[in-house]
Design a protein around this motif. Structure first.
Motif, PDB file in Angstrom:
ATOM      1  N   ALA A  86      78.953  35.321  63.995  1.00 36.86           N
ATOM      2  CA  ALA A  86      80.020  35.924  64.796  1.00 36.86           C
ATOM      3  C   ALA A  86      79.449  36.757  65.933  1.00 36.86           C
ATOM      4  CB  ALA A  86      80.912  36.786  63.905  1.00 36.86           C
ATOM      5  N   ASP A  87      78.199  37.145  65.816  1.00 34.85           N
ATOM      6  CA  ASP A  87      77.523  37.923  66.857  1.00 34.85           C
ATOM      7  C   ASP A  87      76.813  36.968  67.809  1.00 34.85           C
ATOM      8  OD1 ASP A  87      76.037  39.590  68.464  1.00 34.85           O
ATOM      9  OD2 ASP A  87      74.741  40.331  66.851  1.00 34.85           O
ATOM     10  N   PRO A  88      77.278  36.836  69.049  1.00 39.60           N
ATOM     11  CA  PRO A  88      76.625  35.905  69.980  1.00 39.60           C
ATOM     12  C   PRO A  88      75.151  36.217  70.206  1.00 39.60           C
ATOM     13  CG  PRO A  88      78.740  36.651  70.848  1.00 39.60           C
ATOM     14  CD  PRO A  88      78.433  37.516  69.669  1.00 39.60           C
ATOM     15  N   GLY A  89      74.770  37.468  70.056  1.00 40.42           N
ATOM     16  CA  GLY A  89      73.389  37.858  70.292  1.00 40.42           C
ATOM     17  C   GLY A  89      72.497  37.796  69.070  1.00 40.42           C
ATOM     18  N   ALA A  90      72.988  37.221  67.982  1.00 42.28           N
ATOM     19  CA  ALA A  90      72.196  37.130  66.745  1.00 42.28           C
ATOM     20  C   ALA A  90      70.985  36.221  66.957  1.00 42.28           C
ATOM     21  CB  ALA A  90      73.056  36.593  65.617  1.00 42.28           C
ATOM     22  N   PRO A  91      69.917  36.442  66.186  1.00 39.65           N
ATOM     23  CA  PRO A  91      68.763  35.542  66.279  1.00 39.65           C
ATOM     24  C   PRO A  91      69.115  34.154  65.777  1.00 39.65           C
ATOM     25  CG  PRO A  91      68.492  37.072  64.453  1.00 39.65           C
ATOM     26  CD  PRO A  91      69.705  37.530  65.207  1.00 39.65           C
ATOM     27  N   ALA A  92      68.389  33.154  66.257  1.00 43.71           N
ATOM     28  CA  ALA A  92      68.597  31.763  65.852  1.00 43.71           C
ATOM     29  C   ALA A  92      67.435  31.297  64.991  1.00 43.71           C
ATOM     30  CB  ALA A  92      68.729  30.867  67.085  1.00 43.71           C
ATOM     31  N   LEU A  93      67.750  30.516  63.964  1.00 42.44           N
ATOM     32  CA  LEU A  93      66.742  30.015  63.021  1.00 42.44           C
ATOM     33  C   LEU A  93      66.912  28.517  62.833  1.00 42.44           C
ATOM     34  CD1 LEU A  93      64.550  30.438  60.775  1.00 42.44           C
ATOM     35  CD2 LEU A  93      66.461  30.836  59.191  1.00 42.44           C
ATOM     36  N   LEU A  94      65.854  27.767  63.085  1.00 40.62           N
ATOM     37  CA  LEU A  94      65.807  26.336  62.784  1.00 40.62           C
ATOM     38  C   LEU A  94      65.246  26.146  61.385  1.00 40.62           C
ATOM     39  CD1 LEU A  94      65.817  23.271  63.505  1.00 40.62           C
ATOM     40  CD2 LEU A  94      63.519  23.629  64.449  1.00 40.62           C
ATOM     41  N   VAL A  95      65.972  25.409  60.534  1.00 39.16           N
ATOM     42  CA  VAL A  95      65.546  25.137  59.161  1.00 39.16           C
ATOM     43  C   VAL A  95      65.377  23.631  59.015  1.00 39.16           C
ATOM     44  CG1 VAL A  95      66.158  25.318  56.720  1.00 39.16           C
ATOM     45  CG2 VAL A  95      66.767  27.168  58.301  1.00 39.16           C
ATOM     46  N   MET A  96      64.202  23.215  58.517  1.00 37.00           N
ATOM     47  CA  MET A  96      63.914  21.782  58.345  1.00 37.00           C
ATOM     48  C   MET A  96      63.496  21.498  56.906  1.00 37.00           C
ATOM     49  SD  MET A  96      61.808  20.983  61.892  1.00 37.00           S
ATOM     50  CE  MET A  96      60.727  22.430  61.723  1.00 37.00           C
ATOM     51  N   HIS A  97      63.990  20.407  56.378  1.00 35.42           N
ATOM     52  CA  HIS A  97      63.694  20.001  55.003  1.00 35.42           C
ATOM     53  C   HIS A  97      62.505  19.044  55.004  1.00 35.42           C
ATOM     54  CE1 HIS A  97      65.307  15.895  55.452  1.00 35.42           C
ATOM     55  NE2 HIS A  97      66.187  16.439  56.280  1.00 35.42           N
TER      56      HIS A  97
END
Length: 371
Positions: A86-97
């Protein structure tokens, strides 16, 4: 590069055919001198019986509660879950299996990070991501992961995490694109090359690699056959749901952080519903053969040391992985911790513990300079 919404919708005819095949399973008894493994005849019979009455539509609805997309990325198509904060400024995390799991096994972890933009990417050839037009190499996977996060989804900075075959991919993304990677979370820490292992004089490092090598002969048959006879094996597994279930579950049992000797103990970490969800996704998409392509094409990349902030959480199957190697490879190591719980499928096995650690690192730890 475009994206379009996606919903899981397995045709009823596929499910009816699955149930019919399961009802006609021809079981075998255990061999008299059966080697230790993650599967027994009794456990397989129990799982098959559960699969026959498994409420796939309920699990399908749960999957569809997670916003899913198909993204066109550099001439390829990738399936992903994109849970925006909901926070546009939140950090982004890529998760790969990795193998033999799919994106679905990592969703419980993603659900625990509402204050992070989480992208759970399906590897090419797994479930709803079509196979690549060319070789499925680590280099190509890293290129696609970076392009997905930056060019398609628009993140200028993101964190990265990979397991199993994507551990190297995650390292490669961080090493190759440091301007875009804010930090890396690691549970499968970098391994020395064979030449580096032979050359090391550190007794702790040598002991770890000797231990890993000593156990490989007994456990490595799956990788050898998947890498050398993939189509022959896939022909059998794609035709027999019981065979597919046995092949997948054996590795979930062997590689998770559970007691040996009782395959059903895996369900202390990975519930039966989660195991059957994985099996159904492989069956419905007929992707077991294309999932082998990472083994056929093999590791291809020479990965330079990672310079971005790193948090290494050593999972139990590599409990003695030397800190000295991690510090040489992850040049800006902010966290090094040996986990008390959690095996090969770390974020799936201990999602609460890993969500807490990841949140701390992506919001605070990666921004605090090393002392």
């Amino acid at each position: 590069m475009t994206v379009r919404p996606f919903l899981v919708d397995v045709p009823q005819a596929v499910l009816d055919d699955l149930h019919d095949r399961l009802a006609r399973t021809r079981f075998l008894d255990d061999s008299p001198r059966r080697p230790a493994s993650g599967m027994t005849s009794a456990y397989l019979r129990d799982l098959v019986a559960s699969w026959q009455t498994f409420d796939w539509r309920a699990r399908e609805a749960w999957l569809n509660e997670h916003p899913q997309l198909l993204a066109d990325v550099d001439g390829e198509t990738l399936h992903l879950v994109h849970r925006r904060s909901a926070d546009p400024g939140a950090p982004a995390l890529l998760v790969m299996h990795g193998w033999p799991h799919t994106f679905a096994l990592q969703l419980d972890f993603a659900d625990l990070l509402p204050d992070v933009h989480v992208v759970v990417m399906s590897l090419p050839g797994f479930a709803f991501s079509p196979p690549l037009g060319g070789p499925t190499t680590e280099q190509r996977l890293a290129e696609l992961a970076h392009a997905l996060m930056t060019d398609v989804l628009g993140y200028t900075r993101f964190f990265t995490y990979g397991e199993d075959v994507t551990a190297n991919v995650s390292d490669l993304v961080a090493a190759t694109y440091p301007e875009a990677v804010a930090g890396i979370v690691v549970t499968h820490a970098h391994f020395l090359s064979q030449d580096e292992r032979d050359a090391t004089t550190d007794p702790t490092e040598r002991a770890f690699y000797d231990r890993m090598s000593a156990g490989w002969y007994d456990q490595g048959a799956y990788a050898h056959v998947q890498g050398t006879r993939p189509d022959t094996l896939a022909a059998a597994l794609n035709d027999s749901p019981a065979g597919l279930l046995a092949w997948l579950t054996e590795k979930l049992v062997e590689w998770s952080d559970t007691p040996t000797g009782d395959p059903a103990a895996v369900e202390r970490r990975l519930s039966r519903d989660r195991i059957l969800t994985e099996a159904t996704l492989y069956w419905a998409t007929q992707s077991i053969g294309t999932s082998f392509r990472t083994y056929v094409d093999g590791a291809d990349a020479v990965i330079p040391p990672v310079e971005v902030p790193a948090a290494v959480f050593v999972q139990r199957h590599e409990h003695d992985n030397p800190e000295s190697v991690a510090r040489r490879f992850y040049r800006d190591l902010r966290v090094f911790e040996r986990l008390d719980e959690g095996g090969h499928f770390t974020v799936a096995e201990v999602p609460e513990a890993m969500a807490e650690r990841v949140r701390e690192f992506v919001t605070v730890g990666s921004r605090t300079p090393r002392s």
